[in-house]
Design an enzyme around this catalytic site. Structure first.
Site, short mmCIF file in Angstrom:
data_model
loop_
_atom_site.label_atom_id
_atom_site.label_comp_id
_atom_site.label_asym_id
_atom_site.label_seq_id
_atom_site.Cartn_x
_atom_site.Cartn_y
_atom_site.Cartn_z
CB CYS A 59 0.69 7.78 -8.48
SG CYS A 59 1.04 7.75 -10.24
CB CYS A 63 -4.80 4.13 -12.56
SG CYS A 63 -3.50 4.91 -13.56
CB CYS A 66 -3.76 2.38 -9.04
SG CYS A 66 -2.10 2.24 -8.34
CB CYS A 103 9.67 -6.59 -10.95
SG CYS A 103 9.78 -8.09 -11.92
CB CYS A 134 11.66 -6.28 -14.42
SG CYS A 134 10.10 -5.67 -15.10
CB CYS A 194 7.19 -7.05 -18.60
SG CYS A 194 6.00 -7.69 -17.40
NE ARG A 266 5.60 -12.30 -13.77
CZ ARG A 266 6.26 -11.32 -14.39
NH1 ARG A 266 5.76 -10.11 -14.43
NH2 ARG A 266 7.43 -11.54 -14.93
N1 SAM Z 1 3.14 3.83 -12.39
C1 SAM Z 1 3.58 2.91 -13.36
C2 SAM Z 1 2.55 2.56 -14.40
O1 SAM Z 1 1.35 2.70 -14.12
O2 SAM Z 1 2.94 2.15 -15.47
C3 SAM Z 1 4.12 1.62 -12.77
C4 SAM Z 1 3.48 1.02 -11.55
S1 SAM Z 1 1.79 0.47 -11.74
C5 SAM Z 1 1.33 0.11 -10.05
C6 SAM Z 1 2.00 -1.12 -12.51
C7 SAM Z 1 0.77 -1.94 -12.80
O3 SAM Z 1 0.21 -2.46 -11.59
C8 SAM Z 1 -0.42 -1.28 -13.45
O4 SAM Z 1 -0.27 -1.10 -14.83
C9 SAM Z 1 -1.53 -2.27 -13.16
O5 SAM Z 1 -1.62 -3.22 -14.21
C10 SAM Z 1 -1.06 -2.97 -11.89
N2 SAM Z 1 -1.97 -2.69 -10.78
C11 SAM Z 1 -2.07 -1.55 -10.05
N3 SAM Z 1 -3.04 -1.64 -9.13
C12 SAM Z 1 -3.58 -2.87 -9.26
C13 SAM Z 1 -4.64 -3.55 -8.58
N4 SAM Z 1 -5.33 -2.97 -7.62
N5 SAM Z 1 -4.93 -4.80 -8.96
C14 SAM Z 1 -4.23 -5.40 -9.97
N6 SAM Z 1 -3.24 -4.81 -10.64
C15 SAM Z 1 -2.93 -3.55 -10.30
FE1 SF4 Z 2 0.23 5.70 -10.72
FE2 SF4 Z 2 -0.97 3.45 -10.00
FE3 SF4 Z 2 -1.59 4.57 -12.29
FE4 SF4 Z 2 0.85 3.44 -11.99
S1 SF4 Z 2 -1.12 2.40 -11.97
S2 SF4 Z 2 0.36 5.41 -12.92
S3 SF4 Z 2 1.18 3.90 -9.80
S4 SF4 Z 2 -1.95 5.46 -10.26
#
Ligand code: SAM
Ligand code: SF4
Ligand code: DTB
Length: 352
Positions: A59, A63, A66, A103, A134, A194, A266
């Protein structure tokens, strides 16, 4: 009940109020949350959703929590968008284990024009199976939002993740305002929202309160509020951050329940790191939805049979969806309930 007719649905929460709620004695907080929970929900029903990563890794967003961010090396294989039929096969499996919502998540900053038609096919296909749909695909423009709504998408997941003040310490490639804009498009297109966040990223109590204030002070409360406990993944900058106190995590669920009394809260990522007693406390605090199935997006989640055994021990049943698109789906949920009862008998026989 219609939210606008409900005097307890407020959109004017202040930081002083919410920090006071978070810091009151634990038993007082849980009693208040559970009392309110019972006014709006059956306290022994929990909604179950299953997650699938339809596009994994690489990606472009940064973040810090992530595992899918291309900025960090977490050992994940980069994958292309899954084929529509494979997604539908996974949805069928989710339906068979009694899940009512499917989802689908993609590691994108935003969907591309090339990918969107496939995503729309996925929505239509899953919906035709009688499950709620979702998606979480990142930032949307107005046209993409409308196309998803027209395809029948029920929920869009788009998390605010933390307070506006702490956001820049965690995510550097987008702004809070962009996040709110997408949520507003989703609402205007008539879809359910959500939106929630992550705890245990080193945020302060004021940041936790700030996240809940942003969610509850939206013009309408999100129908679904996922509260994730950070899953610490090696290779991400937050891999070694201090754990959140489990009681502070429960406090956040309780305050989310009090501030958004009609929303599903949730108990989201991080359940594999929680014992059963902590999950029971989470349900007592008013959490009434979980991710069900052995995988979240890229990390683990408890085995489905383990969750059904926990439900049985607590006398909890999976919540049926509001409308059934077909009888087969109704039967699948009833079957899951029967299996849960059997698991309970097995548990009783094995331990008493
Ligand atoms: N890329 C899109 C976004 O960021 O909106 C959708 C997928 S992203 C993986 C969805 C959510 O997963 C993030 O907003 C975050 O809240 C959650 N998430 C990602 N990595 C995580 C982690 N290591 N622990 C807990 N929640 C996580
Ligand atoms: Fe990309 Fe993960 Fe950030 Fe979603 S949370 S935008 S998958 S880096
Ligand atoms: C949400 O709030 N949590 C889910 C879902 N929405 C998309 C994602 C959790 C991801 C946990 C880390 C992983 O498995 O990659």
């Amino acid at each position: 009940m219609n939210a606008s007719l409900n005097p307890v649905t407020r959109h004017d929460w202040t930081l002083t109020e919410v920090t006071a709620l978070l810091q009151q004695p634990f038993n007082d907080l849980l009693f208040q949350a559970q009392t309110l929970h019972r006014q709006h929900f059956n306290a022994n029903r929990v909604q179950v959703s299953t997650l699938l990563s339809i596009k994994t890794g690489a990606c472009p967003e940064d973040c810090k929590y992530c595992p899918q961010s291309g900025h960090y090396n977490t050992g994940l294989d980069k994958e292309k968008l899954m084929e529509v039929q494979k997604v539908l096969d996974e949805a069928q499996r989710a339906k068979e284990i009694g899940s009512t919502r499917f989802c689908m998540g993609a590691a994108w900053k935003h969907p591309s024009a090339k990918d969107l038609p496939y995503v729309l096919e996925m929505v239509k296909g899953v919906k035709a199976m009688g499950m709620e749909t979702c998606m979480t695909l990142g930032k949307l423009d107005q046209e993409q939002t409308q196309a998803l709504a027209d395809a029948g998408l029920d929920y869009y997941n788009h998390n605010l993740d933390t307070s506006p003040e702490f956001y820049g310490s965690i995510i550097t490639t987008r702004t809070y305002a962009e996040r709110l804009q997408t949520l507003s498009y989703v609402r205007d297109a008539g879809m359910k929202i959500c939106s929630g966040g992550i705890l245990g990223m080193g945020e302060s109590i004021a940041d936790r309160a700030g996240l809940l204030i942003q969610l509850a002070n939206l013009p309408e409360h999100p129908e679904s509020v996922p509260i994730n406990m950070l899953v610490k993944v090696e290779g991400t900058p937050l891999a070694n951050v201090d754990d959140i106190d489990p009681f502070d995590f429960i406090r956040m669920l309780a305050v989310a329940r009090i501030m958004m009394p009609q929303s599903h809260v949730r108990l989201s990522a991080g359940r594999e790191q929680m014992n059963e007693q902590m999950q029971a406390l989470a349900f007592l605090a008013g959490a009434n939805s979980i991710f069900y199935g052995e995988k979240l997006l890229t990390t683990g989640n408890p085995q489905a049979d383990k969750d059904m055994q926990l439900f049985a021990r607590l006398g909890i049943k999976p919540e049926a969806r509001e409308e059934y698109a077909d009888e087969v789906h109704q039967a699948a949920i009833e079957q899951a309930i029967i299996e849960q009862r059997d698991a309970s008998l097995f548990y009783d026989a094995a331990t008493h």
